[in-house]
Design an enzyme around this catalytic site. Structure first.
Site, PDB file in Angstrom:
ATOM      1  N   HIS A 127       0.813  -1.214   0.000  1.00 58.22           N
ATOM      2  CA  HIS A 127       0.000   0.000   0.000  1.00 58.22           C
ATOM      3  C   HIS A 127       0.847   1.263   0.000  1.00 58.22           C
ATOM      4  O   HIS A 127       1.926   1.325   0.590  1.00 58.22           O
ATOM      5  CB  HIS A 127      -0.924   0.008   1.228  1.00 58.22           C
ATOM      6  CG  HIS A 127      -0.189  -0.087   2.529  1.00 58.22           C
ATOM      7  ND1 HIS A 127       0.279   1.025   3.206  1.00 58.22           N
ATOM      8  CD2 HIS A 127       0.164  -1.152   3.287  1.00 58.22           C
ATOM      9  CE1 HIS A 127       0.883   0.646   4.319  1.00 58.22           C
ATOM     10  NE2 HIS A 127       0.827  -0.680   4.398  1.00 58.22           N
ATOM     11  N   ASP A 128       0.350   2.267  -0.721  1.00 52.52           N
ATOM     12  CA  ASP A 128       0.905   3.624  -0.715  1.00 52.52           C
ATOM     13  C   ASP A 128       2.288   3.728  -1.344  1.00 52.52           C
ATOM     14  O   ASP A 128       2.991   4.720  -1.139  1.00 52.52           O
ATOM     15  CB  ASP A 128       0.941   4.193   0.709  1.00 52.52           C
ATOM     16  CG  ASP A 128      -0.424   4.167   1.368  1.00 52.52           C
ATOM     17  OD1 ASP A 128      -1.343   4.805   0.838  1.00 52.52           O
ATOM     18  OD2 ASP A 128      -0.578   3.480   2.402  1.00 52.52           O
ATOM     19  N   GLY A 145       5.108  -1.017   2.649  1.00 55.25           N
ATOM     20  CA  GLY A 145       4.278   0.156   2.421  1.00 55.25           C
ATOM     21  C   GLY A 145       5.058   1.457   2.361  1.00 55.25           C
ATOM     22  O   GLY A 145       6.136   1.596   2.940  1.00 55.25           O
TER      23      GLY A 145
END
Length: 273
Positions: A127-128, A145
């Site tokens: 994520h991200d 992440g």
């Protein structure tokens, strides 16, 4: 060539939501699932057994191989179901078992992958993350992440990258490396925990950098990592001597921009090119 005038081709065993947006020439193979908020660009090919969920956009011409999972909720215990995105660029190759997760509220609700990038089997984009163009992930690469990977970076098989780490453009991470600190543009990181092991000279030559540009970058690297004083002081010394050299300026900008992690450095002044 892609057949942009053809409608999507969907295998009878695939499950595709009516609201999904499919470009011309899309091919969805056996046993794939495509969610209602998915956008597939022209000529995208899901070979078979691919699961695409969430607010995921896949750019024109990208190919996705069996058992890849794209856009399912992030592996973050703080995630509370907020709407977030995964954007994948054009002409990427996403091989077997690859996983990519959308963003979270703490990272701007977006995970993005650039154009013409390659993700070999079982690699992971968390994520991200922000992954640039023409990046190569070898098998089993693990990107935690909030990482940033610059254009033309290459990660060797089994490499693991700590959350919030930045990998500069044209950097190279060796196989099985455990990277917990930022890697400068054009740098090579090796080992667990990874250390800076010189410049990615092979990659620079393959990308058409001139002999003079590589020579000057080597000189700047040596001054930056083998001179006297602190890294901050050496950074200013490099700026004074090599200011205006494009590659040196890029390394200096990377160092000055800073990040959540420290900078990956050579071991005891060794590993100079």
């Amino acid at each position: 060539m892609r057949d942009h005038d053809a409608g999507p081709h969907i295998h009878p065993s695939a499950v595709v939501a009516h609201a999904a947006r499919l470009g011309r020439g899309v091919h969805i193979g056996p046993f794939c699932t495509v969610g209602p908020d998915v956008v597939l660009g022209e000529g995208v090919r899901l070979v078979s057994h691919v699961a695409v969920a969430g607010h995921t956009t896949i750019g024109d011409g990208t190919r996705v191989f069996p058992f890849a999972s794209l856009g399912h909720e992030p592996q973050d215990l703080k995630f509370r179901g907020e709407t977030s995105e995964l954007r994948i660029g054009r002409d990427c190759m996403i091989r077997e078992g690859v996983t990519m997760n959308p963003g979270t509220a703490a990272g701007g609700l977006l995970t993005s992958v650039g154009d013409r990038s390659v993700f070999l089997a079982q690699s992971h984009v968390a994520h991200d993350c922000r992954v640039g163009d023409e990046v190569i992930f070898s098998n089993n690469v693990m990107l935690a992440g909030h990482c940033t990977v610059g254009d033309n970076a290459i990660l060797g098989g089994g490499a693991a990258v700590h959350q919030f780490v930045r990998l500069g453009r044209h950097s190279f991470v060796g196989g099985l490396a455990g990277v917990e600190h930022d890697v400068i543009p054009y740098g090579i990181a090796l080992g667990n925990r990874a250390h800076l092991a010189g410049l990615n000279v092979v990659g620079l030559k393959r990308r058409g950098f001139s002999r003079e540009a590589i020579h000057e970058l080597r000189r700047a690297y040596k001054l930056l990592f083998s001179g006297a004083g602190t890294l901050r002081e050496r950074t200013e010394a490099v700026a004074a001597e090599f200011g205006g050299h494009p590659q040196a300026d890029e390394v200096l900008a990377f160092l000055r921009d800073g990040g959540e992690r420290a900078i990956c450095v050579p071991r005891d002044g060794r590993d100079l090119p």
